[in-house]
Design an enzyme around this catalytic site. Structure first.
Site, PDB file in Angstrom:
ATOM      1  N   LYS A 198       1.098  -1.188  -0.036  1.00 24.27           N
ATOM      2  CA  LYS A 198      -0.017  -0.114  -0.017  1.00 24.27           C
ATOM      3  C   LYS A 198       0.940   1.153   0.019  1.00 24.27           C
ATOM      4  CE  LYS A 198      -3.836   2.326   2.492  1.00 24.27           C
ATOM      5  NZ  LYS A 198      -4.566   2.021   3.596  1.00 24.27           N
ATOM      6  N   LYS A 251      -2.237  -1.422  -3.934  1.00 24.43           N
ATOM      7  CA  LYS A 251      -3.049  -0.360  -3.538  1.00 24.43           C
ATOM      8  C   LYS A 251      -2.122   0.840  -3.832  1.00 24.43           C
ATOM      9  CE  LYS A 251      -6.589   1.979  -0.884  1.00 24.43           C
ATOM     10  NZ  LYS A 251      -7.356   2.206   0.239  1.00 24.43           N
TER      11      LYS A 251
END
Length: 327
Positions: A198, A251
């Site tokens: 992330k 992400k």
């Protein structure tokens, strides 16, 4: 060589093109994010995300039924509590908004997979993903004390009926801590979808409007990854695999398809891609201005995630994509 070899031979008709297509997007690839808020009969559109709403639990159930009817197999729930505090109480309390939404959805639509985001930023009064040192104004989260909060949160979500736990705070050791906590409470069969890679991305802006989770000070660069790094993503994934992750996520997705590809090459576990709010809103804004064909651009983008190696795609386009795929 040319003229004997002519790649265009296999592009001559739609049927031929479909027969030799290497990657095909299906509704089974999609996961739809939903934002739960306290109250009743609430459906408040997020200004920066046209078509996305903050929903009370009764409206979440209605959405879940529609998602199921469209053939989408799963949702992921985010919560926006009425009150926030330093202990992120709303995240782990048995009467928390996500716990209520999970229970309601599983009762009404038991065959829908409910993934629950296991993070704390929506629930802390400072907007960071865990405990901070007293007086800290930089956003340096205390890692190990925060793990205790994440363990409580995951167990509470599992008690509410969550099918999948998805820790997203990028704390060191969070997968192992959550796995041990779940196992200790007889939730050995609940899988963990780790937000393994992330990034500290500018593409999250509209999400923070939707989830009311913007940091009140500092930023998240001391725990989320530097956008310039790729080998670090492989290290994060490797550690999460060793700690017991069942699936891993990248992400954002659109600017990180090289990361999706590299992770897919290193593991046999399912890889998820999160088509984040900024990516969604750019497409929506351009489409609303008539600059692009929303359907074609959306399906091309989602297919590109598949081509990069994603097995699962979390996207705010999920309902639209499901309808288009049926046409």
């Amino acid at each position: 060589m040319f003229p004997t070899i002519r790649p265009r031979r296999l592009r001559q008709t739609d049927v031929l093109r479909r027969m030799v297509r290497e990657n095909t997007l299906t509704v089974n690839d999609l996961i739809y994010p939903l934002f739960a808020v306290p109250g009743n009969a609430i459906a408040k559109e997020v200004v920066s995300m046209p078509g996305v709403y903050q929903l009370s639990v009764d409206k979440i159930v209605d959405e879940a039924k529609e998602v199921r009817d469209l053939g989408i197999p799963a949702i992921i729930l985010f919560g926006i509590p009425e009150d926030k505090d330093t202990d992120a109480t709303g995240a782990w309390h048995d009467c928390g908004i996500v716990q209520k939404a999970t229970e309601a959805v599983k009762k009404a639509v038991p065959d829908l997979v409910v993934i629950v985001d296991t993070c704390l930023c929506e629930y802390t009064n400072h907007g960071h993903c865990g405990y901070l040192e007293t007086g800290d104004l930089t956003g340096r989260v205390l890692n190990d004390p925060t793990l205790e909060l994440l363990k409580k949160t995951a167990v509470s979500q599992a008690n509410a009926g969550a099918d999948v736990i998805a820790p997203s705070g990028m704390m060191d050791g969070f997968v192992q801590a959550i796995r041990e906590a779940l196992d200790d409470h007889d939730f050995q069969n609940i899988p963990i979808l780790s937000y393994a890679a992330k990034y500290a991305s500018a593409y999250y802006g509209p999400f923070r409007d939707a989830a009311d989770s913007s940091p009140q000070f500092g930023d998240r660069r001391t725990y989320q990854m530097d956008p310039g790094n790729s080998r670090e993503a492989l290290k994060e994934v490797e550690l999460d695999l060793l700690e017991g992750a069942d699936m891993v996520m990248v992400k954002p997705a659109l600017s990180y398809m090289d990361i999706i590809w590299r992770i897919k090459e290193m593991t046999n576990l399912p890889v998820a891609a999160y088509n984040v709010s900024g990516e969604y809103s750019m497409v929506k804004a351009a489409a609303l201005n008539g600059w692009i064909d929303e359907q074609k651009v959306t399906l091309e983008t989602l297919t590109s995630f598949k081509r990069a190696g994603a097995d699962l795609i979390l996207t705010y386009h999920a309902k639209d994509a499901a309808r288009w795929l049926q046409d």
